[in-house]
Design a protein around this motif. Structure first.
Motif, PDB file in Angstrom:
ATOM      1  N   ASP A   4       0.849  -1.196   0.000  1.00 51.77           N
ATOM      2  CA  ASP A   4       0.000   0.000   0.000  1.00 51.77           C
ATOM      3  C   ASP A   4       0.887   1.250   0.000  1.00 51.77           C
ATOM      4  N   HIS A   5       1.002   1.875  -1.162  1.00 49.53           N
ATOM      5  CA  HIS A   5       1.882   3.036  -1.291  1.00 49.53           C
ATOM      6  C   HIS A   5       1.203   4.357  -0.939  1.00 49.53           C
ATOM      7  N   TYR A   6      -0.098   4.435  -1.140  1.00 51.28           N
ATOM      8  CA  TYR A   6      -0.790   5.719  -0.963  1.00 51.28           C
ATOM      9  C   TYR A   6      -2.130   5.499  -0.263  1.00 51.28           C
ATOM     10  N   ASN A   7      -2.347   6.213   0.828  1.00 48.69           N
ATOM     11  CA  ASN A   7      -3.666   6.239   1.471  1.00 48.69           C
ATOM     12  C   ASN A   7      -3.783   7.530   2.271  1.00 48.69           C
ATOM     13  N   ASP A   8      -4.811   7.646   3.087  1.00 54.04           N
ATOM     14  CA  ASP A   8      -5.021   8.882   3.848  1.00 54.04           C
ATOM     15  C   ASP A   8      -3.930   9.110   4.892  1.00 54.04           C
ATOM     16  N   ASP A   9      -3.203   8.054   5.241  1.00 51.54           N
ATOM     17  CA  ASP A   9      -2.189   8.107   6.289  1.00 51.54           C
ATOM     18  C   ASP A   9      -0.805   8.461   5.754  1.00 51.54           C
ATOM     19  N   HIS A  10      -0.511   8.002   4.537  1.00 51.18           N
ATOM     20  CA  HIS A  10       0.844   8.208   4.035  1.00 51.18           C
ATOM     21  C   HIS A  10       0.877   8.291   2.507  1.00 51.18           C
ATOM     22  N   ALA A  11       1.958   8.892   2.018  1.00 51.88           N
ATOM     23  CA  ALA A  11       2.257   8.918   0.584  1.00 51.88           C
ATOM     24  C   ALA A  11       3.687   8.444   0.415  1.00 51.88           C
ATOM     25  N   SER A  12       3.850   7.348  -0.284  1.00 51.49           N
ATOM     26  CA  SER A  12       5.159   6.748  -0.505  1.00 51.49           C
ATOM     27  C   SER A  12       5.973   7.556  -1.513  1.00 51.49           C
ATOM     28  N   SER A  13       7.260   7.270  -1.572  1.00 51.81           N
ATOM     29  CA  SER A  13       8.090   7.795  -2.660  1.00 51.81           C
ATOM     30  C   SER A  13       7.962   6.922  -3.903  1.00 51.81           C
ATOM     31  N   GLY A  14       7.230   5.804  -3.780  1.00 49.59           N
ATOM     32  CA  GLY A  14       7.007   4.927  -4.934  1.00 49.59           C
ATOM     33  C   GLY A  14       8.282   4.297  -5.457  1.00 49.59           C
ATOM     34  N   HIS A  15       9.159   3.860  -4.548  1.00 46.71           N
ATOM     35  CA  HIS A  15      10.464   3.375  -5.002  1.00 46.71           C
ATOM     36  C   HIS A  15      10.413   1.967  -5.584  1.00 46.71           C
ATOM     37  N   LEU A  16       9.719   1.044  -4.931  1.00 48.49           N
ATOM     38  CA  LEU A  16       9.669  -0.340  -5.397  1.00 48.49           C
ATOM     39  C   LEU A  16       8.235  -0.845  -5.392  1.00 48.49           C
ATOM     40  N   TYR A  17       7.924  -1.742  -6.342  1.00 49.25           N
ATOM     41  CA  TYR A  17       6.581  -2.305  -6.418  1.00 49.25           C
ATOM     42  C   TYR A  17       6.628  -3.776  -6.015  1.00 49.25           C
ATOM     43  N   PHE A  18       6.156  -4.055  -4.791  1.00 52.95           N
ATOM     44  CA  PHE A  18       6.148  -5.406  -4.238  1.00 52.95           C
ATOM     45  C   PHE A  18       4.841  -6.111  -4.589  1.00 52.95           C
ATOM     46  N   VAL A  19       4.963  -7.360  -5.026  1.00 58.96           N
ATOM     47  CA  VAL A  19       3.794  -8.221  -5.210  1.00 58.96           C
ATOM     48  C   VAL A  19       4.053  -9.524  -4.461  1.00 58.96           C
ATOM     49  N   ARG A  20       3.105  -9.921  -3.620  1.00 60.52           N
ATOM     50  CA  ARG A  20       3.188 -11.235  -2.969  1.00 60.52           C
ATOM     51  C   ARG A  20       2.226 -12.188  -3.672  1.00 60.52           C
ATOM     52  N   LEU A  21       2.752 -13.343  -4.069  1.00 63.72           N
ATOM     53  CA  LEU A  21       1.969 -14.367  -4.742  1.00 63.72           C
ATOM     54  C   LEU A  21       1.388 -15.270  -3.659  1.00 63.72           C
ATOM     55  N   LEU A  22       0.197 -14.948  -3.219  1.00 59.58           N
ATOM     56  CA  LEU A  22      -0.374 -15.563  -2.026  1.00 59.58           C
ATOM     57  C   LEU A  22      -0.501 -17.075  -2.175  1.00 59.58           C
ATOM     58  N   GLY A  23      -0.064 -17.772  -1.128  1.00 60.40           N
ATOM     59  CA  GLY A  23      -0.137 -19.229  -1.123  1.00 60.40           C
ATOM     60  C   GLY A  23       0.958 -19.916  -1.900  1.00 60.40           C
ATOM     61  N   LYS A  24       1.868 -19.155  -2.476  1.00 48.91           N
ATOM     62  CA  LYS A  24       2.948 -19.736  -3.272  1.00 48.91           C
ATOM     63  C   LYS A  24       4.243 -19.780  -2.465  1.00 48.91           C
ATOM     64  N   ASP A  25       5.213 -20.546  -3.000  1.00 49.48           N
ATOM     65  CA  ASP A  25       6.475 -20.727  -2.297  1.00 49.48           C
ATOM     66  C   ASP A  25       7.637 -20.190  -3.120  1.00 49.48           C
ATOM     67  N   VAL A  26       8.860 -20.395  -2.594  1.00 51.73           N
ATOM     68  CA  VAL A  26      10.062 -19.879  -3.253  1.00 51.73           C
ATOM     69  C   VAL A  26      10.201 -20.442  -4.662  1.00 51.73           C
ATOM     70  N   LYS A  27       9.952 -21.740  -4.836  1.00 49.52           N
ATOM     71  CA  LYS A  27      10.111 -22.376  -6.143  1.00 49.52           C
ATOM     72  C   LYS A  27       9.192 -21.718  -7.180  1.00 49.52           C
ATOM     73  N   PHE A  28       7.926 -21.532  -6.826  1.00 47.45           N
ATOM     74  CA  PHE A  28       6.987 -20.916  -7.757  1.00 47.45           C
ATOM     75  C   PHE A  28       7.400 -19.483  -8.071  1.00 47.45           C
ATOM     76  N   ARG A  29       7.753 -18.738  -7.002  1.00 44.63           N
ATOM     77  CA  ARG A  29       8.176 -17.340  -7.207  1.00 44.63           C
ATOM     78  C   ARG A  29       9.370 -17.247  -8.155  1.00 44.63           C
ATOM     79  N   ASN A  30      10.363 -18.105  -7.948  1.00 47.05           N
ATOM     80  CA  ASN A  30      11.555 -18.066  -8.796  1.00 47.05           C
ATOM     81  C   ASN A  30      11.236 -18.445 -10.237  1.00 47.05           C
ATOM     82  N   GLU A  31      10.294 -19.376 -10.427  1.00 46.50           N
ATOM     83  CA  GLU A  31       9.887 -19.746 -11.788  1.00 46.50           C
ATOM     84  C   GLU A  31       9.209 -18.568 -12.494  1.00 46.50           C
TER      85      GLU A  31
END
Length: 398
Positions: free
Chosen positions: A299-326
């Motif tokens: 969450d980069h932007y909401n009523d509480d904070h405004a990010s510098s937008g440096h990196l875009y993180f995505v979590r692949l829910l329920g997945k593991d290291v092997k799937f992520r690396n693939e």
């Protein structure tokens, strides 16, 4: 179509300013560096800023300024880059790590107070990906253990509690609850490395809040001494007629910023509002495209904070290291560069050798095992952003 991860965003403005710096005959620390410092301080709403050759140097010199060393402890988060912790090793103090909160990239603030002991002299929270931490909770933890604090020098006594030093390498230009990153923590370290939002190729800056009874000019002078071999005159001061003589007051370090670096930074600064706006545009496009998928984004932007937008993180829910690396490998086959931020420090050899074990940091591991960082930079075209989205969605959906 090739999509690089984070190329530096340079324009003819930076090139011209660097050429002017070279032609001026002044290429080391000089008038451009001093002007860059003034602009950073004004931007961060602080009285002073100091520019050095890296954010790492900034953090280390803050620890040295406060006399932190052997016998002391410094707390940080397990989910960060090595520089956040290595500076503690450099000064001879003990690194203490706190796990992230469940489902969060930020330190578990409920565990922070428990980690504070009579030996604790500093806490280094991490403003990861450009999102400013909840410093209200950090300071609350510090205040709850104020009675354990035993100052070892005059500066520690003036502060009267554990030092809060922000690793804001990612967060120049970010805000939280109406305050700029740089004016929230006691001291704040920024990075201007080549992959950062605003770059000077290498470089960093430190800002700080006023400390009652301590002159900011004195603090500024200490940074100059620590970064210039303990020499009581910088090169600019020595150019004054007849002012050759100087003293070495301590066997210190060499980590100053040059005017060539500052020249880049000054022109980047002029372009920075537009650069931040472009990062937000890209983030909002990514968010919209991934909204209905089984992923979680930062969450980069909401009523509480405004990010510098440096990196875009995505979590692949329920997945593991092997799937992520693939996924990352398949993106690379399509010439899209992705990354992982970060492999937690207890998984690294250097920190294993210090006795850290990732089994003690399960939340940090859970964040890491399925995290992918998509390209996010101001050199991306709309077509490249669309290409990233199209391919990423296809790959994770299959």
């Amino acid at each position: 179509m090739k999509v690089p991860f984070s190329p530096p965003d340079m324009s003819e403005l930076e090139i011209a300013e660097v050429c002017d710096a070279i032609r001026s005959g002044w290429i080391t620390t000089g008038p451009r560096t001093k002007e860059f410092e003034r602009r950073i301080a004004a931007y961060c709403h602080t009285e002073k800023a100091v520019c050095l050759n890296s954010a790492t140097a900034c953090m280390e010199l803050v620890l040295r300024l406060f006399g932190i060393g052997p016998g002391d402890e410094v707390i940080t988060c397990a989910y960060t880059y090595t520089a956040t912790a290595s500076v503690t090793c450099h000064v001879g103090a003990k690194v203490v790590m706190v796990d992230t909160a469940p489902g969060s990239f930020e330190m578990d603030y409920t565990k922070l107070a428990d980690a504070i002991t009579e030996r604790t002299k500093a806490i280094i929270p991490v403003d990861l990906a450009g999102v400013v931490c909840d410093y209200d909770k950090v300071f609350a933890a510090v205040e709850s253990k104020r009675g354990l604090f035993h100052p070892a020098n005059d500066l520690q006594e003036a502060l009267g509690r554990v030092l809060v030093l922000a690793d804001a390498a990612h967060a120049f230009g970010a805000q939280r609850r109406g305050r700029m990153c740089g004016e929230i923590a006691d001291f704040t370290s920024f990075s201007f490395h080549a992959v950062k939002n605003l770059t000077t190729a290498e470089g960093g800056a430190v800002t700080w809040r006023n400390i009652e009874g301590v002159d900011n000019e004195w603090i500024y002078k200490q940074f100059q001494l620590l970064s210039l071999h303990g020499q009581n005159k910088d090169a600019l001061a020595k150019t004054q007629l007849g002012a050759w003589e100087y003293d070495i007051v301590s066997p210190a370090f060499k980590c100053n910023m040059t005017d060539i670096m500052a020249a880049i930074g000054l022109k980047q600064f002029e372009r920075y509002p537009q650069m931040l706006a472009r990062r937000r545009e890209i983030i909002e496009r990514y968010n919209a495209a991934l909204n209905n998928l089984d992923v979680e984004v930062l969450d980069h932007y909401n009523d509480d904070h405004a990010s510098s937008g440096h990196l875009y993180f995505v979590r692949l829910l329920g997945k593991d290291v092997k799937f992520r690396n693939e996924v990352i490998t398949e993106m690379a086959r399509r010439e899209i560069a992705c990354n992982v931020h970060y492999k937690p420090l207890p998984m690294m050899t250097a920190y294993k050798n210090l006795g850290f074990d990732i089994a003690d940091y399960p939340n940090a591991y859970n964040q890491y095992q399925n995290e992918v960082t998509l390209p996010l930079n101001t050199c991306l075209t709309d077509e490249q952003v669309a290409y990233v989205i199209e391919n990423f969605v296809e790959i994770i959906s299959n």
